[in-house]
Design a protein around this motif. Sequence first.
Motif, PDB file in Angstrom:
ATOM      1  N   UNK A  15       0.840  -1.203   0.000  1.00  0.00           N
ATOM      2  CA  UNK A  15       0.000   0.000   0.000  1.00  0.00           C
ATOM      3  C   UNK A  15       0.873   1.250   0.000  1.00  0.00           C
ATOM      4  N   UNK A  16       1.935   1.235   0.789  1.00  0.00           N
ATOM      5  CA  UNK A  16       2.838   2.390   0.837  1.00  0.00           C
ATOM      6  C   UNK A  16       3.412   2.660  -0.547  1.00  0.00           C
ATOM      7  N   UNK A  36      -1.455   8.307   2.712  1.00  0.00           N
ATOM      8  CA  UNK A  36      -0.062   7.865   2.809  1.00  0.00           C
ATOM      9  C   UNK A  36       0.437   8.031   4.239  1.00  0.00           C
ATOM     10  N   UNK A  37       0.106   9.151   4.857  1.00  0.00           N
ATOM     11  CA  UNK A  37       0.485   9.364   6.253  1.00  0.00           C
ATOM     12  C   UNK A  37      -0.094   8.297   7.165  1.00  0.00           C
ATOM     13  N   UNK A  38      -1.341   7.901   6.897  1.00  0.00           N
ATOM     14  CA  UNK A  38      -1.969   6.863   7.719  1.00  0.00           C
ATOM     15  C   UNK A  38      -1.267   5.514   7.572  1.00  0.00           C
ATOM     16  N   UNK A  39      -0.875   5.169   6.354  1.00  0.00           N
ATOM     17  CA  UNK A  39      -0.176   3.880   6.210  1.00  0.00           C
ATOM     18  C   UNK A  39       1.227   3.955   6.793  1.00  0.00           C
ATOM     19  N   UNK A  40       1.856   5.120   6.723  1.00  0.00           N
ATOM     20  CA  UNK A  40       3.140   5.264   7.424  1.00  0.00           C
ATOM     21  C   UNK A  40       2.934   5.036   8.926  1.00  0.00           C
ATOM     22  N   UNK A  41       1.844   5.591   9.477  1.00  0.00           N
ATOM     23  CA  UNK A  41       1.532   5.357  10.886  1.00  0.00           C
ATOM     24  C   UNK A  41       1.324   3.867  11.159  1.00  0.00           C
ATOM     25  N   UNK A  43       2.626   1.517   9.727  1.00  0.00           N
ATOM     26  CA  UNK A  43       3.927   0.860   9.597  1.00  0.00           C
ATOM     27  C   UNK A  43       4.947   1.398  10.614  1.00  0.00           C
ATOM     28  N   UNK A  44       4.479   2.227  11.544  1.00  0.00           N
ATOM     29  CA  UNK A  44       5.324   2.822  12.586  1.00  0.00           C
ATOM     30  C   UNK A  44       6.471   3.659  12.030  1.00  0.00           C
ATOM     31  N   UNK A  45       6.264   4.266  10.879  1.00  0.00           N
ATOM     32  CA  UNK A  45       7.267   5.163  10.302  1.00  0.00           C
ATOM     33  C   UNK A  45       6.829   6.594  10.618  1.00  0.00           C
ATOM     34  N   UNK A  46       7.066   6.985  11.868  1.00  0.00           N
ATOM     35  CA  UNK A  46       6.547   8.265  12.356  1.00  0.00           C
ATOM     36  C   UNK A  46       7.185   9.470  11.669  1.00  0.00           C
ATOM     37  N   UNK A  47       8.437   9.361  11.290  1.00  0.00           N
ATOM     38  CA  UNK A  47       9.106  10.482  10.622  1.00  0.00           C
ATOM     39  C   UNK A  47       8.455  10.818   9.293  1.00  0.00           C
ATOM     40  N   UNK A  48       8.219   9.787   8.493  1.00  0.00           N
ATOM     41  CA  UNK A  48       7.585  10.012   7.191  1.00  0.00           C
ATOM     42  C   UNK A  48       6.124  10.426   7.366  1.00  0.00           C
ATOM     43  N   UNK A  49       5.449   9.843   8.351  1.00  0.00           N
ATOM     44  CA  UNK A  49       4.058  10.222   8.608  1.00  0.00           C
ATOM     45  C   UNK A  49       3.980  11.705   8.962  1.00  0.00           C
ATOM     46  N   UNK A  66      -5.738  14.949   8.344  1.00  0.00           N
ATOM     47  CA  UNK A  66      -4.291  15.182   8.511  1.00  0.00           C
ATOM     48  C   UNK A  66      -4.014  15.748   9.902  1.00  0.00           C
ATOM     49  N   UNK A  67      -4.882  16.634  10.387  1.00  0.00           N
ATOM     50  CA  UNK A  67      -4.735  17.147  11.760  1.00  0.00           C
ATOM     51  C   UNK A  67      -4.873  16.001  12.767  1.00  0.00           C
ATOM     52  N   UNK A  68      -5.811  15.105  12.516  1.00  0.00           N
ATOM     53  CA  UNK A  68      -5.973  13.928  13.376  1.00  0.00           C
ATOM     54  C   UNK A  68      -4.681  13.110  13.396  1.00  0.00           C
ATOM     55  N   UNK A  69      -4.103  12.895  12.227  1.00  0.00           N
ATOM     56  CA  UNK A  69      -2.843  12.156  12.150  1.00  0.00           C
ATOM     57  C   UNK A  69      -1.721  12.842  12.911  1.00  0.00           C
ATOM     58  N   UNK A  70      -1.619  14.167  12.762  1.00  0.00           N
ATOM     59  CA  UNK A  70      -0.602  14.916  13.505  1.00  0.00           C
ATOM     60  C   UNK A  70      -0.864  14.853  15.007  1.00  0.00           C
ATOM     61  N   UNK A  71      -2.138  14.854  15.396  1.00  0.00           N
ATOM     62  CA  UNK A  71      -2.490  14.712  16.806  1.00  0.00           C
ATOM     63  C   UNK A  71      -2.082  13.356  17.354  1.00  0.00           C
ATOM     64  N   UNK A  72      -2.318  12.306  16.579  1.00  0.00           N
ATOM     65  CA  UNK A  72      -1.915  10.959  16.994  1.00  0.00           C
ATOM     66  C   UNK A  72      -0.401  10.878  17.176  1.00  0.00           C
ATOM     67  N   UNK A  73       0.329  11.445  16.227  1.00  0.00           N
ATOM     68  CA  UNK A  73       1.788  11.447  16.320  1.00  0.00           C
ATOM     69  C   UNK A  73       2.262  12.210  17.554  1.00  0.00           C
TER      70      UNK A  73
END
Length: 171
Positions: A15-16, A36-41, A43-49, A66-73
């Motif tokens: 998927x990535x 893409x950010x969600x699949x990086x998450x 896959x535990x690739x926080x830098x790329x996410x 995207x804000x939700x993703x940044x909040x999770x990170x």
Amino acid sequence: ALADVLRQQGKVTDAIAVYEHACGLQATNIACLTNLGKVYLDNNDTGKAQEVFTRAVALDPKAAAAHDGLGQLANAQGRFQDAVQHFETALTLVPAANRLHYALALAYQRLKNTEKATFHMERRGTVGVKVADPFSEQLETLTRGERIAVVRGRLAFQAGRYTDAVAEFRK
């Protein structure tokens, strides 16, 4: 759409690759970047996410997913004030996304703000933030329309209305 299917099947690496290719072709596609950010998450690739979600928000400050993703990170990294900011923004943009209240409650707990933690915990729910993707939504509409036409065609055929059945099957 292929990347979504691969992600649902648990084929995160595949998927990535598909999302990266698609986002390379459409560098300003917010839905592509957010997915893409969600699949990086996943896959535990926080830098790329972080990089991809940040780019999505820079392109569209109203990109709630995207804000939700940044909040999770931020939450996972112990940056609870940043998490609150992103979750609050996402909730303002999508008030029905009551699942965000739970994330906010946890972040406020970590910030020792029991009043706000309690407030959000009492409002938690199951509705999350969905990536706004017009292309995927059109595909979903198309497949639903297809199913309806097939059912109508079968019913018309069974009723002996062959002209109607042909018209439905052509749809």
